[in-house]
Structures are given as structure tokens and as C-alpha cells.
Scaffold this motif. Sequence first.
Motif, PDB file in Angstrom:
ATOM      1  N   ASP A  78      -7.732  -1.122 -12.141  1.00 47.26           N
ATOM      2  CA  ASP A  78      -8.711  -0.997 -11.051  1.00 47.26           C
ATOM      3  C   ASP A  78      -8.363  -1.941  -9.895  1.00 47.26           C
ATOM      4  O   ASP A  78      -8.451  -1.565  -8.710  1.00 47.26           O
ATOM      5  N   GLU A  79      -7.964  -3.138 -10.263  1.00 52.58           N
ATOM      6  CA  GLU A  79      -7.597  -4.099  -9.217  1.00 52.58           C
ATOM      7  C   GLU A  79      -6.366  -3.619  -8.447  1.00 52.58           C
ATOM      8  O   GLU A  79      -6.281  -3.729  -7.229  1.00 52.58           O
ATOM      9  N   TRP A  80      -5.422  -3.069  -9.211  1.00 50.76           N
ATOM     10  CA  TRP A  80      -4.208  -2.542  -8.573  1.00 50.76           C
ATOM     11  C   TRP A  80      -4.546  -1.406  -7.612  1.00 50.76           C
ATOM     12  O   TRP A  80      -3.984  -1.325  -6.513  1.00 50.76           O
ATOM     13  N   ASP A  81      -5.470  -0.530  -8.048  1.00 51.61           N
ATOM     14  CA  ASP A  81      -5.873   0.572  -7.164  1.00 51.61           C
ATOM     15  C   ASP A  81      -6.456   0.052  -5.862  1.00 51.61           C
ATOM     16  O   ASP A  81      -6.136   0.548  -4.766  1.00 51.61           O
ATOM     17  N   ALA A  82      -7.304  -0.953  -5.974  1.00 49.38           N
ATOM     18  CA  ALA A  82      -7.925  -1.503  -4.764  1.00 49.38           C
ATOM     19  C   ALA A  82      -6.876  -2.124  -3.843  1.00 49.38           C
ATOM     20  O   ALA A  82      -6.910  -1.963  -2.621  1.00 49.38           O
ATOM     21  N   VAL A  83      -5.911  -2.834  -4.448  1.00 49.84           N
ATOM     22  CA  VAL A  83      -4.851  -3.461  -3.651  1.00 49.84           C
ATOM     23  C   VAL A  83      -4.004  -2.406  -2.947  1.00 49.84           C
ATOM     24  O   VAL A  83      -3.647  -2.554  -1.769  1.00 49.84           O
ATOM     25  N   MET A  84      -3.699  -1.330  -3.666  1.00 48.33           N
ATOM     26  CA  MET A  84      -2.886  -0.267  -3.069  1.00 48.33           C
ATOM     27  C   MET A  84      -3.606   0.385  -1.888  1.00 48.33           C
ATOM     28  O   MET A  84      -3.016   0.664  -0.845  1.00 48.33           O
ATOM     29  N   LEU A  85      -4.905   0.665  -2.062  1.00 52.09           N
ATOM     30  CA  LEU A  85      -5.666   1.250  -0.954  1.00 52.09           C
ATOM     31  C   LEU A  85      -5.693   0.320   0.263  1.00 52.09           C
ATOM     32  O   LEU A  85      -5.501   0.738   1.411  1.00 52.09           O
ATOM     33  N   HIS A  86      -5.913  -0.962  -0.002  1.00 51.34           N
ATOM     34  CA  HIS A  86      -5.957  -1.930   1.090  1.00 51.34           C
ATOM     35  C   HIS A  86      -4.587  -2.051   1.770  1.00 51.34           C
ATOM     36  O   HIS A  86      -4.489  -2.121   3.000  1.00 51.34           O
ATOM     37  N   SER A  87      -3.520  -2.050   0.964  1.00 53.58           N
ATOM     38  CA  SER A  87      -2.177  -2.153   1.528  1.00 53.58           C
ATOM     39  C   SER A  87      -1.855  -0.952   2.404  1.00 53.58           C
ATOM     40  O   SER A  87      -1.273  -1.083   3.488  1.00 53.58           O
ATOM     41  N   TYR A  88      -2.260   0.242   1.957  1.00 53.52           N
ATOM     42  CA  TYR A  88      -2.012   1.450   2.749  1.00 53.52           C
ATOM     43  C   TYR A  88      -2.758   1.388   4.089  1.00 53.52           C
ATOM     44  O   TYR A  88      -2.209   1.719   5.153  1.00 53.52           O
ATOM     45  N   THR A  89      -4.012   0.921   4.024  1.00 52.26           N
ATOM     46  CA  THR A  89      -4.791   0.803   5.267  1.00 52.26           C
ATOM     47  C   THR A  89      -4.141  -0.200   6.229  1.00 52.26           C
ATOM     48  O   THR A  89      -4.055   0.038   7.444  1.00 52.26           O
ATOM     49  N   LEU A  90      -3.674  -1.316   5.707  1.00 56.53           N
ATOM     50  CA  LEU A  90      -3.031  -2.321   6.540  1.00 56.53           C
ATOM     51  C   LEU A  90      -1.757  -1.789   7.179  1.00 56.53           C
ATOM     52  O   LEU A  90      -1.456  -2.082   8.343  1.00 56.53           O
ATOM     53  N   ARG A  91      -0.976  -0.976   6.415  1.00 53.42           N
ATOM     54  CA  ARG A  91       0.241  -0.411   6.996  1.00 53.42           C
ATOM     55  C   ARG A  91      -0.078   0.507   8.166  1.00 53.42           C
ATOM     56  O   ARG A  91       0.601   0.510   9.192  1.00 53.42           O
ATOM     57  N   GLN A  92      -1.134   1.291   8.006  1.00 52.04           N
ATOM     58  CA  GLN A  92      -1.541   2.164   9.108  1.00 52.04           C
ATOM     59  C   GLN A  92      -1.975   1.353  10.335  1.00 52.04           C
ATOM     60  O   GLN A  92      -1.578   1.649  11.468  1.00 52.04           O
ATOM     61  N   GLN A  93      -2.795   0.325  10.096  1.00 53.13           N
ATOM     62  CA  GLN A  93      -3.261  -0.503  11.205  1.00 53.13           C
ATOM     63  C   GLN A  93      -2.105  -1.235  11.885  1.00 53.13           C
ATOM     64  O   GLN A  93      -2.087  -1.394  13.117  1.00 53.13           O
ATOM     65  N   LEU A  94      -1.110  -1.697  11.111  1.00 53.53           N
ATOM     66  CA  LEU A  94       0.047  -2.388  11.680  1.00 53.53           C
ATOM     67  C   LEU A  94       0.828  -1.468  12.610  1.00 53.53           C
ATOM     68  O   LEU A  94       1.235  -1.866  13.703  1.00 53.53           O
TER      69      LEU A  94
END
Length: 503
Positions: A78-94
Motif C-alpha cells: 500500500d505504501e509503495w502504491d502511494a509512493v508510485m502515484l505521488h511520483s507519477y504526479t510529480l513527474r507530470q508537474q516537473l
Amino acid sequence: LSFSVSSEVPDQPVVSPLSGAVFERRLLEKYIAENGTDPITNKELTVDQLIELKVPPVAKPKPPSATSIPAILKALQDEWDAVMLHSYTLRQQLQTARQELSHALYQHDAATRVIARLNKEVTAAREALATLKPQAGIAPAAPAGPTIAATAEAGGAADVPSEGAGLTEEVVARLQDTATVLTQERKRRGRTVPEGLTPAEQIRGFTTLASHPGLHSASVPGILAVDVHQKDTSKIVTGGSDKCATVFNKDTEQVVAILKGHTKKVSCVVYHPTEDTIITASPDTQIRVWNVGTSQTLQLIRAHDEAVTGLSLHATGDYLLSASRDHNWAFSDIRTGRVLCKVNDASASSPLTAAQFHPDGLILGTGTQDATIKIWDLKERSNVANFPGHSGAISSIAFSENGYYLATAAEDSTVRLWDLRKLKNFKTIQLDEGYEVMDLCFDQSGTYLAVAGTDVRVYLCKQWNDLRIFNDHTAMATGVRFGSNASYLASTSMDRTLKIYGP
């Protein structure tokens, strides 16, 4: 596509009808709950629109207890899923931020280029306006040439040495009255040391308080002249090789005004003792009277045909002495811009290089290229005394406020002191071989003499011993002036700096 988000094959694959990509259901539902859009297309998406893919069921273990290894693995998942979602969002924002930054930098660069071009055009337009267009309030100049010609036509000699038509009885009476008052005040002041005068011991301890290198353009280095406002000695004016005069406040360390209008370097500057008015001169033959508040030329005086080499303001504050390489000295009215008289020394075979009013204002001194010092009677416009002795071009002359001493400097590495009562040289300060003296200045009490040249020196009058030597300029010192009561010393140099010395 799901692998790009979670880096693993989905257990419960679903398809987004908007992008056609396959996602892990739990990840996509979390993303929709947070953003409400498709991760790929960013279009609005709801959970009901998701299409579930049919795959063989995977047998799930029975729910373990919270302390079991599978439970820990589930928490980590579950923690990994949350990290992956957050990482994907950050890549888009970058990626979005990079695009916006690139666009902003391009806009900034374009705007900077436009502003620089406009500033250059405005500066050029102002200089052209100040140089070519008559300023409002500038009275038509009264050069000496036409008046001399008129005198010749009226029956005078064609080689009349002086023009005195403007030196009326009213002007002469005012000069005489001013001199009488000043002489009486000087005799009264001469009995005691001025109150508040900085003592000699304190001057021996002077150090460099400030150095200001940014007053003039660095592309044409060199400050050629300096003067201090006697009423508000925090204000200093400098003349530079960049064709500008700069008014500077040493207390606030701010530039008050930049005076542009000369077409060549500004070689002489005078700060009016009681008004916010400045007079400048240049090798472009012009003399300009400026209003500091508006940075505009009040009067344009055309008294000479060649470079102006000396300026001195009369004690009345209304009349100006100027000397030039055209062998003439002129007496002008700074209020009207009119040349009242212009004198050509018939015996002079060399250009004038310096000029200074006596404190009383009835006599004046001039120096020439061939080492001659001459004293003139202003009212009669006649040469009344000569001081031979120097062996080089006169670089500076200065009258002491006591009214009796005259200091002169030349290219022979000497400073000579003359007694105006006895008309003789009573002291010669021999400097080091090769020492160049560019400027001399007595303080307002006549107690100290400052010398600027290869270095900056302060001498105690009467004893004529040097109190302090400053050698922190990296080039030739060109000007020196005392502040009120010798509270500080200002000097300028070809190294483009204004230095302030004080306790």
C-alpha cells in the motif's frame, strides 16, 4: 501503461475508455479519487466508466493477523502504491514547470533586449537634445568676438586686448562693495582660530573612510575635477572623461544627479557655495551652468574659442572667471550667460592653463603653459604683477583665505608660495623628482593646504610641513577639496574613484 505508474503487472486490470490504457484498479481508483481525471489524457473520468478485464482469478491467502509477514508485505504494498502515484504526479508537474520556465525565460530575454535598446535610444536622444537644442531659459550667449569687431568698427584698434563693455559702473560698484565687506570680515576672523576647525593632530590621523568607483563610466575611465558645496558639504560634484558631471552625496552614498550635455570630457567643475547650482567647463569650449534639481542647463556661456582650462566663481556668487587655451580670460554673468569682459594678454605667447579669483574678488591670478604666473586687476583689466620662477606649465593656482598667500604648482615638481604684499616667493616645497601636481586647495580658514597629484598631501600653513600623505589611489590624483572646517578631504583620480578621508 500501468507498469509506468506502479512498475508491476496489474493484479486487477482495468481499462480507461478515455486513453485505452490498462491500469491496476486500486491505483486508478485512488488517482480518480484525488484528481478526478484520466492519468494520461487528464480528461474527466469516473470509477463507473472503468472497463474491467477478465483474467483467471488468483487465489488469495486467508487474512493473516496484523503481525504476520503477509500483513507487513500488504502494508508495504500500500505504501509503495502511494509512493508510485505521488511520483507519477510529480513527474507530470516537473514537465509542465519546465515548459513554463522555458517560456518565461524566453520572454524575459526578449524584454531585456527591448529595454536595453530603448534605454540606449533615450540616452542618445537626451544627449542630442542637451547638446543641440537650446535649453529653455538659456539667454543668447554674448561671445567676445563680435563685440571686439564692433569696437574696431567704431574706431578702436583691431587688436583690442580686452572687452569691457559689459563691466558697467554698477557691476564695478558691486564688486568693490563685496570686497570691502569680505576684507573686514577676514581681518576679524584672522585674529582667532575658527571655531570647530579640525586640529592638525586629528588630520595626521585621517584614514580612508570611503572609496566610490562607480560615479562615472568605466568605458572612459578618469575623474578630472572635484568641488564641494560649502553650505552642504555632504554634496560633492565630479567631472569625468565620460563627458558627464556627477553630483554625489557622501553621507547617503547616493548619486544626486548626472549632468549630461558636454561633447567632450568635463575638465573643470565649480559648486555654487550657497545654491544648488553647478558650473562646468570642457575642451568643447562650452561653459554650462546647471540646476542640480532638474539636471538641466540654465545658461550656456560661449566665452572662448578653444578648450576651457580654468574656472573660478566670484565671491558675489553671480560672476564667473574662466581661462582658456585661446590666450584669453573672461568675466561672465552666470545669471544671464553674458560675457561681461574678455581679456587677451598681448604679451602672452602661451595658452592659459589655470585661473583663480582672489577671495576679495578684485584681483585674479592666471597661469600659462610657459610657466608664467600673472596677477590681474579686475576693474582695470590690467596686469599688475608677475611671479616668475616655475620651469614648467602651470597646473594649478590657489589663493589662501587669509588674502596674503598664493600657492602655485607646475610641471617642475614644486609648489611655490607667494606673498602678495611683498610680491615675492617666500617658500618653495620641492617634491620628489617626477612628482606631478594636478591640483591645489586651501581650506576655508587658510590653515591647511592640500596637494593632489602623484599622491594626496596635506600641509600645515606657516610651518609648511606635511601632516598626512595618502597614496591609495592607483593612478594620478586629479582633484582635492576640503570639507567644512577641514572635517574631511575629498580627492579624485584617473583611477575613476572618489575617495573620502577623515578621522
